[in-house]
Design a protein around this motif. Structure first.
Motif, PDB file in Angstrom:
ATOM      1  N   TRP A   9      61.186  70.287  45.928  1.00  0.00           N
ATOM      2  CA  TRP A   9      59.847  69.386  46.364  1.00  0.00           C
ATOM      3  C   TRP A   9      59.389  69.855  47.669  1.00  0.00           C
ATOM      4  O   TRP A   9      60.167  70.396  48.482  1.00  0.00           O
ATOM      5  CB  TRP A   9      60.328  67.922  46.270  1.00  0.00           C
ATOM      6  N   GLU A  10      58.177  69.838  47.853  1.00  0.00           N
ATOM      7  CA  GLU A  10      57.461  70.179  49.266  1.00  0.00           C
ATOM      8  C   GLU A  10      56.909  68.797  49.779  1.00  0.00           C
ATOM      9  O   GLU A  10      56.301  67.912  49.060  1.00  0.00           O
ATOM     10  CB  GLU A  10      56.539  71.331  49.055  1.00  0.00           C
ATOM     11  N   LEU A  11      57.176  68.712  50.945  1.00  0.00           N
ATOM     12  CA  LEU A  11      56.604  67.362  51.792  1.00  0.00           C
ATOM     13  C   LEU A  11      55.128  67.911  51.823  1.00  0.00           C
ATOM     14  O   LEU A  11      54.853  68.739  52.652  1.00  0.00           O
ATOM     15  CB  LEU A  11      57.373  67.068  53.214  1.00  0.00           C
ATOM     16  N   SER A  12      54.078  66.958  51.396  1.00  0.00           N
ATOM     17  CA  SER A  12      52.906  67.172  51.260  1.00  0.00           C
ATOM     18  C   SER A  12      52.231  66.153  52.518  1.00  0.00           C
ATOM     19  O   SER A  12      51.281  66.676  53.202  1.00  0.00           O
ATOM     20  CB  SER A  12      52.198  66.627  50.011  1.00  0.00           C
ATOM     21  N   PHE A  13      52.396  64.881  52.328  1.00  0.00           N
ATOM     22  CA  PHE A  13      52.071  63.914  53.094  1.00  0.00           C
ATOM     23  C   PHE A  13      53.091  62.845  53.400  1.00  0.00           C
ATOM     24  O   PHE A  13      53.940  62.523  52.894  1.00  0.00           O
ATOM     25  CB  PHE A  13      50.928  63.013  52.421  1.00  0.00           C
ATOM     26  N   VAL A  14      52.694  62.257  54.798  1.00  0.00           N
ATOM     27  CA  VAL A  14      53.774  61.130  55.466  1.00  0.00           C
ATOM     28  C   VAL A  14      52.384  60.140  55.771  1.00  0.00           C
ATOM     29  O   VAL A  14      51.747  60.491  56.535  1.00  0.00           O
ATOM     30  CB  VAL A  14      54.543  61.608  56.501  1.00  0.00           C
ATOM     31  N   THR A  15      52.682  58.994  55.441  1.00  0.00           N
ATOM     32  CA  THR A  15      51.849  57.803  55.911  1.00  0.00           C
ATOM     33  C   THR A  15      52.438  56.510  56.271  1.00  0.00           C
ATOM     34  O   THR A  15      53.701  56.484  55.461  1.00  0.00           O
ATOM     35  CB  THR A  15      50.663  57.490  54.867  1.00  0.00           C
ATOM     36  N   SER A  16      52.398  55.793  57.242  1.00  0.00           N
ATOM     37  CA  SER A  16      53.090  54.812  57.386  1.00  0.00           C
ATOM     38  C   SER A  16      52.132  53.519  57.982  1.00  0.00           C
ATOM     39  O   SER A  16      51.043  53.850  58.108  1.00  0.00           O
ATOM     40  CB  SER A  16      53.903  55.129  58.673  1.00  0.00           C
ATOM     41  N   GLY A  17      53.007  52.433  58.007  1.00  0.00           N
ATOM     42  CA  GLY A  17      52.184  51.348  58.554  1.00  0.00           C
ATOM     43  C   GLY A  17      53.212  50.172  59.222  1.00  0.00           C
ATOM     44  O   GLY A  17      54.389  50.431  58.831  1.00  0.00           O
ATOM     45  N   VAL A  18      52.637  49.232  59.539  1.00  0.00           N
ATOM     46  CA  VAL A  18      53.501  48.385  60.327  1.00  0.00           C
ATOM     47  C   VAL A  18      53.086  47.010  60.154  1.00  0.00           C
ATOM     48  O   VAL A  18      51.962  46.705  60.153  1.00  0.00           O
ATOM     49  CB  VAL A  18      54.061  48.612  61.652  1.00  0.00           C
ATOM     50  N   GLU A  19      54.042  46.017  59.840  1.00  0.00           N
ATOM     51  CA  GLU A  19      53.700  44.484  60.132  1.00  0.00           C
ATOM     52  C   GLU A  19      54.801  44.098  61.081  1.00  0.00           C
ATOM     53  O   GLU A  19      55.823  43.931  60.663  1.00  0.00           O
ATOM     54  CB  GLU A  19      53.773  43.897  58.969  1.00  0.00           C
ATOM     55  N   SER A  20      54.397  43.829  62.373  1.00  0.00           N
ATOM     56  CA  SER A  20      55.297  43.538  63.169  1.00  0.00           C
ATOM     57  C   SER A  20      55.391  42.331  63.798  1.00  0.00           C
ATOM     58  O   SER A  20      54.586  41.452  63.321  1.00  0.00           O
ATOM     59  CB  SER A  20      55.003  44.410  64.615  1.00  0.00           C
ATOM     60  N   ASP A  21      56.427  41.939  64.423  1.00  0.00           N
ATOM     61  CA  ASP A  21      56.683  40.632  64.888  1.00  0.00           C
ATOM     62  C   ASP A  21      55.460  39.975  65.667  1.00  0.00           C
ATOM     63  O   ASP A  21      55.109  40.624  66.660  1.00  0.00           O
ATOM     64  CB  ASP A  21      57.665  40.458  65.913  1.00  0.00           C
ATOM     65  N   ALA A  22      54.948  39.006  65.515  1.00  0.00           N
ATOM     66  CA  ALA A  22      53.791  38.415  65.955  1.00  0.00           C
ATOM     67  C   ALA A  22      54.076  37.523  67.281  1.00  0.00           C
ATOM     68  O   ALA A  22      53.156  36.773  67.635  1.00  0.00           O
ATOM     69  CB  ALA A  22      53.045  37.522  64.823  1.00  0.00           C
ATOM     70  N   GLY A  23      55.172  37.369  67.549  1.00  0.00           N
ATOM     71  CA  GLY A  23      55.599  36.732  68.663  1.00  0.00           C
ATOM     72  C   GLY A  23      56.631  35.744  68.576  1.00  0.00           C
ATOM     73  O   GLY A  23      57.169  35.523  67.383  1.00  0.00           O
ATOM     74  N   LYS A  24      56.706  34.509  69.388  1.00  0.00           N
ATOM     75  CA  LYS A  24      57.631  33.639  69.381  1.00  0.00           C
ATOM     76  C   LYS A  24      57.556  32.884  68.043  1.00  0.00           C
ATOM     77  O   LYS A  24      56.504  32.578  67.816  1.00  0.00           O
ATOM     78  CB  LYS A  24      57.481  32.622  70.383  1.00  0.00           C
ATOM     79  N   GLY A  25      58.759  32.630  67.445  1.00  0.00           N
ATOM     80  CA  GLY A  25      58.535  32.090  65.949  1.00  0.00           C
ATOM     81  C   GLY A  25      58.290  32.709  64.857  1.00  0.00           C
ATOM     82  O   GLY A  25      58.606  32.157  63.798  1.00  0.00           O
ATOM     83  N   ASP A  26      57.924  33.943  64.925  1.00  0.00           N
ATOM     84  CA  ASP A  26      57.558  34.895  63.841  1.00  0.00           C
ATOM     85  C   ASP A  26      58.866  35.266  63.372  1.00  0.00           C
ATOM     86  O   ASP A  26      59.354  34.981  62.312  1.00  0.00           O
ATOM     87  CB  ASP A  26      56.595  35.794  64.266  1.00  0.00           C
ATOM     88  N   GLY A  27      59.559  36.340  64.244  1.00  0.00           N
ATOM     89  CA  GLY A  27      60.890  36.918  63.508  1.00  0.00           C
ATOM     90  C   GLY A  27      60.571  37.769  62.221  1.00  0.00           C
ATOM     91  O   GLY A  27      61.757  38.089  61.597  1.00  0.00           O
ATOM     92  N   THR A  28      59.541  38.168  62.089  1.00  0.00           N
ATOM     93  CA  THR A  28      59.414  38.998  60.678  1.00  0.00           C
ATOM     94  C   THR A  28      58.517  40.316  61.176  1.00  0.00           C
ATOM     95  O   THR A  28      58.000  40.244  61.849  1.00  0.00           O
ATOM     96  CB  THR A  28      58.778  38.365  59.540  1.00  0.00           C
ATOM     97  N   GLY A  29      58.858  41.451  60.189  1.00  0.00           N
ATOM     98  CA  GLY A  29      58.186  42.331  60.305  1.00  0.00           C
ATOM     99  C   GLY A  29      58.801  43.617  59.814  1.00  0.00           C
ATOM    100  O   GLY A  29      60.130  43.502  59.504  1.00  0.00           O
ATOM    101  N   ILE A  30      58.084  44.717  59.379  1.00  0.00           N
ATOM    102  CA  ILE A  30      58.594  45.837  58.931  1.00  0.00           C
ATOM    103  C   ILE A  30      57.833  47.013  59.122  1.00  0.00           C
ATOM    104  O   ILE A  30      56.545  47.015  59.561  1.00  0.00           O
ATOM    105  CB  ILE A  30      58.596  45.707  57.146  1.00  0.00           C
ATOM    106  N   PHE A  31      58.469  48.029  59.392  1.00  0.00           N
ATOM    107  CA  PHE A  31      57.629  49.368  59.406  1.00  0.00           C
ATOM    108  C   PHE A  31      57.947  50.157  58.075  1.00  0.00           C
ATOM    109  O   PHE A  31      59.244  50.525  57.835  1.00  0.00           O
ATOM    110  CB  PHE A  31      58.658  50.174  60.721  1.00  0.00           C
TER     111      PHE A  31
END
Length: 151
Positions: A118-140
């Protein structure tokens, strides 16, 4: 003159040969949690089963308002690899050792894919980060898109 014609013919044949190649693609996804204290679920995911998207696709037009009646559960794959990786945060904040460990595992996966042709063709990313106090969730999330010449 003959050498020039031969050279041009070689270039044309080479170009046609490259254009005739058909590729297959594979996507590997890493999901890294930004939830502290090991409460998140970070993984590298790669499917081992192919699906035909057309089985779950309908086309709407002005004349036809037909809705897609396929079942979501039928679209799920049963065969996939799931590699556990570490969360970005520990109880005290960002954990750089966890990030380095994830990099080592992701490098291993990428290197294995390359060894398999396999050949690496593309890499793409996104984030839903912690929105502050009380959120405590998020992914990269990062998607690695590989291609290779279809056999």
């Amino acid at each position: 003159m003959f050498k020039k014609i031969l050279f041009v013919a070689f270039l044309v044949i080479s170009f046609l040969e490259v254009e005739a190649q058909v590729y297959e693609y594979r996507i590997v996804t890493s999901i890294e949690s930004v939830v502290p204290m090991g409460l998140g679920r970070s993984r590298i995911i790669s499917n081992q089963e192919d699906k035909d998207y057309m089985e779950y696709t309908s086309s709407r037009t002005v004349e036809s308002k037909k809705q897609n009646k396929s079942k979501r559960k039928e679209a799920k794959v049963d065969d996939f690899d799931e590699t556990k990786i570490l969360n970005f945060y520990s109880a005290t904040g960002i954990n750089f050792q966890n990030i380095a460990s994830n990099d080592a595992l992701l490098s291993s996966k990428v290197n294995t894919m390359i060894e398999q042709g396999w050949e690496l063709s593309f890499v793409t990313s996104g984030v839903e980060s912690d929105a502050g106090k009380g959120d405590g969730t998020g992914i990269f999330i990062t998607r690695f898109i590989f291609k290779r010449i279809k056999a």
